[in-house]
Design an enzyme around this catalytic site. Sequence first.
Site, PDB file in Angstrom:
ATOM      1  CE1 TYR A 158     112.126  69.212  29.039  1.00 42.91           C
ATOM      2  CE2 TYR A 158     111.173  70.141  31.033  1.00 42.91           C
ATOM      3  CZ  TYR A 158     111.096  69.263  29.970  1.00 42.91           C
ATOM      4  OH  TYR A 158     110.009  68.440  29.832  1.00 42.91           O
ATOM      5  CE  LYS A 198     112.722  66.496  31.893  1.00 44.71           C
ATOM      6  NZ  LYS A 198     111.980  66.887  33.093  1.00 44.71           N
TER       7      LYS A 198
END
Length: 302
Positions: free
Chosen positions: A133, A158
Site C-alpha cells: 500500500y 494499492k
Amino acid sequence: MKFQGVLFFPITPFAADGSLDGERLALHIESGVAAGAGGVFVACGTGEFHALTPDEIERVTRIAVDTTAGRVPVLAAAGGPVPVARDQAARIERAGADGVLLLPPYLVRAPQQGLVRYVTEVGAATGLPLVFYQRSTARLSPDTAAELAALPQVVGLKDGIGDIEAMHRVVRAVRAVAGTDDFQFFNGLPTAEMTASAYRGIGVGLYSSAVFAFAPEIATAFHRALTEDDQELLTRLLDEFYRPLVELRDEVPGYAVSLIKAGVTLRGLDAGGVRAPLLDPSPEHVARLAKLIDHGLEAVGA
C-alpha cells in the site's frame, strides 16, 4: 489470488466497554459477503488498524476467515515498525488469511531501496502474498515498483496517493516486468468511487469501497454502472451521493473512518464508537449522513 467486483473493507465493531465485538464483526462480514463482496480486507484503514492490538488483529482475521469460509479471499493489514509488522504478518498467517496488505513504515521517509528492504524483511516473516500500500511515507518510483513486482511474494500494489500521472508510469513499468495477469493494482483513495473512472483509464480497475460497508446496494450499483458504462447512473450517484459524502467526510479529520462506522449503525448493526484519536460524528453530521444514505438508496431503487 484474483479479485473481482467490489472490495469490502469492514469496520471493526466495539462493545459498550470499548472491547472488540466479535459477534457483530461476524454478522457484518457475513452481510458483506452475501451482498457480493469480491474480497474482504479486515483490520485495515476502515477497520481502525491504527487502534487495534496485535491480539485483536489476529482475532479479527480469524473471525473473517471463519465467516467467509473460503468464499472470497481474506486479507488483513500489517505495517509500521519492522518488528511490529513482522509480528502482525505472522499472526495474520496463523489466523488463516490469504494475504497481507502491507502498510507503510512508521513516520520516517525512506529511500527507495529502503522501501524494498522493508517489504522483503516483513515478507520474510510470512509465506503469505503481499499487497503493498503506497501512501504517506511510502512512495514508489516506477523502477522501485517494478522491482517489488518482480518479487514472487508481492502480488499487488494499492495506491493511496492519487497522482494519476505518476501512477500511470508505475503501472506501465510494472506491466513490463509482471505482465497483465498475475499482478493487480488497486485504487486505495478514500471514497474511491470518486476517482474510479480516472484510475480505470490507466488500467487500475480494482478499488476499495468504504461505502460498501454500510450501503452495499449503492456500492454495487455504482460498480455495475461503471462496468457497463451507464453514464446516467454514474453521474447521478457521483453528483447526488458520493460528492456530498466526500464534502461531509472532509469537514472533520478522521471522518473517512468514523462516518463509515456511523453508517453501519444507521443501517441496523450497532458498531459502537471509534477509538482515540478519532471522534464519532456529531448528531448533526449523523443526520446528514442518514439523509444521504436514503437518497442514495432511492437513486439505485433499493
